[in-house]
Design a protein around this motif. Structure first.
Motif, mmCIF file in Angstrom:
data_model
loop_
_atom_site.group_PDB
_atom_site.id
_atom_site.type_symbol
_atom_site.label_atom_id
_atom_site.label_comp_id
_atom_site.label_asym_id
_atom_site.label_seq_id
_atom_site.Cartn_x
_atom_site.Cartn_y
_atom_site.Cartn_z
ATOM 1 N N THR A 91 65.529 65.919 90.543
ATOM 2 C CA THR A 91 64.810 65.781 91.799
ATOM 3 C C THR A 91 63.505 66.536 91.722
ATOM 4 O O THR A 91 63.360 67.505 90.972
ATOM 5 C CB THR A 91 65.656 66.348 92.955
ATOM 6 N N ASP A 92 62.511 66.117 92.540
ATOM 7 C CA ASP A 92 61.209 66.779 92.522
ATOM 8 C C ASP A 92 61.325 68.248 92.877
ATOM 9 O O ASP A 92 60.641 69.093 92.317
ATOM 10 C CB ASP A 92 60.261 66.087 93.510
ATOM 11 N N ARG A 93 62.204 68.558 93.808
ATOM 12 C CA ARG A 93 62.334 69.945 94.228
ATOM 13 C C ARG A 93 62.842 70.824 93.102
ATOM 14 O O ARG A 93 62.450 71.977 92.973
ATOM 15 C CB ARG A 93 63.273 70.025 95.441
ATOM 16 N N ASP A 94 63.750 70.291 92.291
ATOM 17 C CA ASP A 94 64.304 71.057 91.184
ATOM 18 C C ASP A 94 63.356 71.112 89.993
ATOM 19 O O ASP A 94 63.360 72.070 89.232
ATOM 20 C CB ASP A 94 65.637 70.456 90.739
ATOM 21 N N ALA A 95 62.542 70.064 89.805
ATOM 22 C CA ALA A 95 61.758 69.947 88.589
ATOM 23 C C ALA A 95 60.389 70.597 88.675
ATOM 24 O O ALA A 95 59.872 71.069 87.663
ATOM 25 C CB ALA A 95 61.592 68.469 88.226
ATOM 26 N N PHE A 96 59.791 70.639 89.844
ATOM 27 C CA PHE A 96 58.404 71.081 89.944
ATOM 28 C C PHE A 96 58.263 72.379 90.731
ATOM 29 O O PHE A 96 58.987 72.624 91.691
ATOM 30 C CB PHE A 96 57.547 69.988 90.579
ATOM 31 N N ILE A 97 57.321 73.205 90.301
ATOM 32 C CA ILE A 97 57.021 74.486 90.944
ATOM 33 C C ILE A 97 55.615 74.412 91.514
ATOM 34 O O ILE A 97 54.666 74.050 90.810
ATOM 35 C CB ILE A 97 57.120 75.644 89.929
ATOM 36 N N GLY A 152 53.937 74.569 87.931
ATOM 37 C CA GLY A 152 54.597 74.290 86.663
ATOM 38 C C GLY A 152 55.791 73.384 86.850
ATOM 39 O O GLY A 152 55.961 72.745 87.890
ATOM 40 N N VAL A 153 56.646 73.348 85.843
ATOM 41 C CA VAL A 153 57.845 72.516 85.861
ATOM 42 C C VAL A 153 59.042 73.332 85.393
ATOM 43 O O VAL A 153 58.893 74.334 84.683
ATOM 44 C CB VAL A 153 57.686 71.276 84.964
ATOM 45 N N ARG A 154 60.229 72.900 85.793
ATOM 46 C CA ARG A 154 61.459 73.619 85.494
ATOM 47 C C ARG A 154 62.434 72.713 84.749
ATOM 48 O O ARG A 154 62.588 71.545 85.092
ATOM 49 C CB ARG A 154 62.096 74.111 86.786
ATOM 50 N N LEU A 155 63.094 73.273 83.738
ATOM 51 C CA LEU A 155 64.137 72.579 82.987
ATOM 52 C C LEU A 155 65.440 73.359 83.139
ATOM 53 O O LEU A 155 65.649 74.366 82.457
ATOM 54 C CB LEU A 155 63.764 72.479 81.507
ATOM 55 N N PRO A 156 66.328 72.952 84.055
ATOM 56 C CA PRO A 156 67.572 73.686 84.249
ATOM 57 C C PRO A 156 68.522 73.494 83.072
ATOM 58 O O PRO A 156 68.469 72.502 82.358
ATOM 59 C CB PRO A 156 68.132 73.068 85.540
ATOM 60 N N GLY A 157 69.386 74.462 82.878
ATOM 61 C CA GLY A 157 70.370 74.404 81.804
ATOM 62 C C GLY A 157 71.081 75.743 81.710
ATOM 63 O O GLY A 157 71.056 76.542 82.655
ATOM 64 N N ARG A 158 71.740 76.009 80.590
ATOM 65 C CA ARG A 158 72.387 77.302 80.404
ATOM 66 C C ARG A 158 71.349 78.418 80.516
ATOM 67 O O ARG A 158 71.609 79.452 81.108
ATOM 68 C CB ARG A 158 73.065 77.353 79.033
ATOM 69 N N TRP A 159 70.193 78.189 79.924
ATOM 70 C CA TRP A 159 69.019 79.034 80.133
ATOM 71 C C TRP A 159 68.022 78.225 80.962
ATOM 72 O O TRP A 159 67.619 77.138 80.563
ATOM 73 C CB TRP A 159 68.385 79.436 78.798
ATOM 74 N N ASP A 160 67.644 78.735 82.110
ATOM 75 C CA ASP A 160 66.689 78.050 82.965
ATOM 76 C C ASP A 160 65.288 78.272 82.396
ATOM 77 O O ASP A 160 64.830 79.409 82.271
ATOM 78 C CB ASP A 160 66.773 78.610 84.389
ATOM 79 N N ARG A 200 68.497 83.637 82.635
ATOM 80 C CA ARG A 200 69.915 83.322 82.652
ATOM 81 C C ARG A 200 70.618 84.291 83.590
ATOM 82 O O ARG A 200 70.353 85.495 83.564
ATOM 83 C CB ARG A 200 70.506 83.426 81.249
ATOM 84 N N LYS A 201 71.517 83.752 84.425
ATOM 85 C CA LYS A 201 72.275 84.572 85.358
ATOM 86 C C LYS A 201 73.761 84.467 85.039
ATOM 87 O O LYS A 201 74.259 83.406 84.688
ATOM 88 C CB LYS A 201 72.027 84.121 86.800
ATOM 89 N N ARG A 202 74.457 85.593 85.195
ATOM 90 C CA ARG A 202 75.895 85.638 84.956
ATOM 91 C C ARG A 202 76.565 86.423 86.073
ATOM 92 O O ARG A 202 75.920 87.218 86.756
ATOM 93 C CB ARG A 202 76.197 86.303 83.603
ATOM 94 N N GLY A 203 77.845 86.200 86.239
ATOM 95 C CA GLY A 203 78.594 86.930 87.250
ATOM 96 C C GLY A 203 78.636 86.188 88.571
ATOM 97 O O GLY A 203 78.406 84.991 88.652
ATOM 98 N N HIS A 204 78.899 86.931 89.642
ATOM 99 C CA HIS A 204 79.023 86.371 90.981
ATOM 100 C C HIS A 204 78.258 87.275 91.941
ATOM 101 O O HIS A 204 77.813 88.374 91.569
ATOM 102 C CB HIS A 204 80.505 86.258 91.367
#
Length: 221
Positions: free
Chosen positions: A29-35, A51-59, A91-95
């Motif tokens: 989605t545009d909201r997730d992909a673009f900054i 800029g642009v964003r590529l989500p994954g294990r490492w954002d 990268r974020k871990r935990g809760h």
């Protein structure tokens, strides 16, 4: 001449980065992909981070940032607006009750030739139902591509106690650099109200204390 070529190369790099990453994120989605994050950094100073964003294990995010400042007369000061390329891996871990995050950031100023590489870690946890805590550490290295020179690494740390109900924070900063200087560098209070953040602090409280006040405003969409 070298700076002009570097600026042109930076512009071309942005075009390639945006085109390539936009294609890679076409399914998102545009909201997730673009900054797109404009902000006011001073009385007559503004900054645009895009800029642009590529989500994954490492954002992964990458893009460009332009800062502009105007004199009271309305003239841009300086004439050449600072311009830089940036990239970030996080990268974020935990809760929420006990979370950890790691960031690797890089940026390059095409006009000055100065580049920075940083490694940051953060840990947040719930102390009591009314208080949260946060500890951040950042190791950075700065180099100048035009002078072929790097400064020594610098380590900054901060500890923050936050009252989520009122969005009030007490913050303590310390700094260690290659010249051996270390210690408490800043202690203050911050208050968030909507998109505004008000701050009052004492800088260098142990050696040459002086008070500072600041207001920050940011807007994201």
């Amino acid at each position: 001449m070298i700076k002009c070529k570097a600026a042109r190369l930076a512009v071309a790099s942005i075009a390639l980065i945006c085109a390539g990453l936009s294609a890679a994120t076409a399914s998102a989605t545009d909201r997730d992909a673009f900054i797109w994050a404009p902000s006011k950094t001073g009385a007559n100073a503004y900054r645009l981070r895009a800029g642009v964003r590529l989500p994954g294990r490492w954002d992964a995010t990458a893009g460009a940032e332009i800062s502009m400042r105007a004199a009271p007369s309305g003239k841009l000061d300086p004439p050449d607006a600072p311009f830089r390329l940036w990239g970030l891996l996080s990268r974020k871990r935990g809760h929420p009750a006990a979370a950890r995050s790691t960031q690797i950031n890089m940026d390059f100023n095409a006009l000055s030739g100065v580049g920075n590489i940083g490694l940051g870690t953060a840990r947040t946890w719930i102390v009591t139902p009314a208080l949260d805590a946060e500890v951040r550490r950042n190791l950075s290295l700065q180099c100048n591509a035009y002078e072929n020179h790097c400064r020594g690494p610098s380590l900054t740390q901060s500890a923050r106690v936050i009252a989520p109900a009122t969005r009030t924070s007490v913050v303590v900063h310390s700094h260690i650099s290659d010249d051996g200087l270390s210690g408490l560098s800043r202690i203050g209070v911050e208050q968030k109200v909507g998109n505004l953040q008000f701050g009052a602090a004492v800088v260098d409280p142990l050696l040459a204390p002086r008070s500072v006040f600041d207001v920050r405003y940011s807007l994201r969409w």
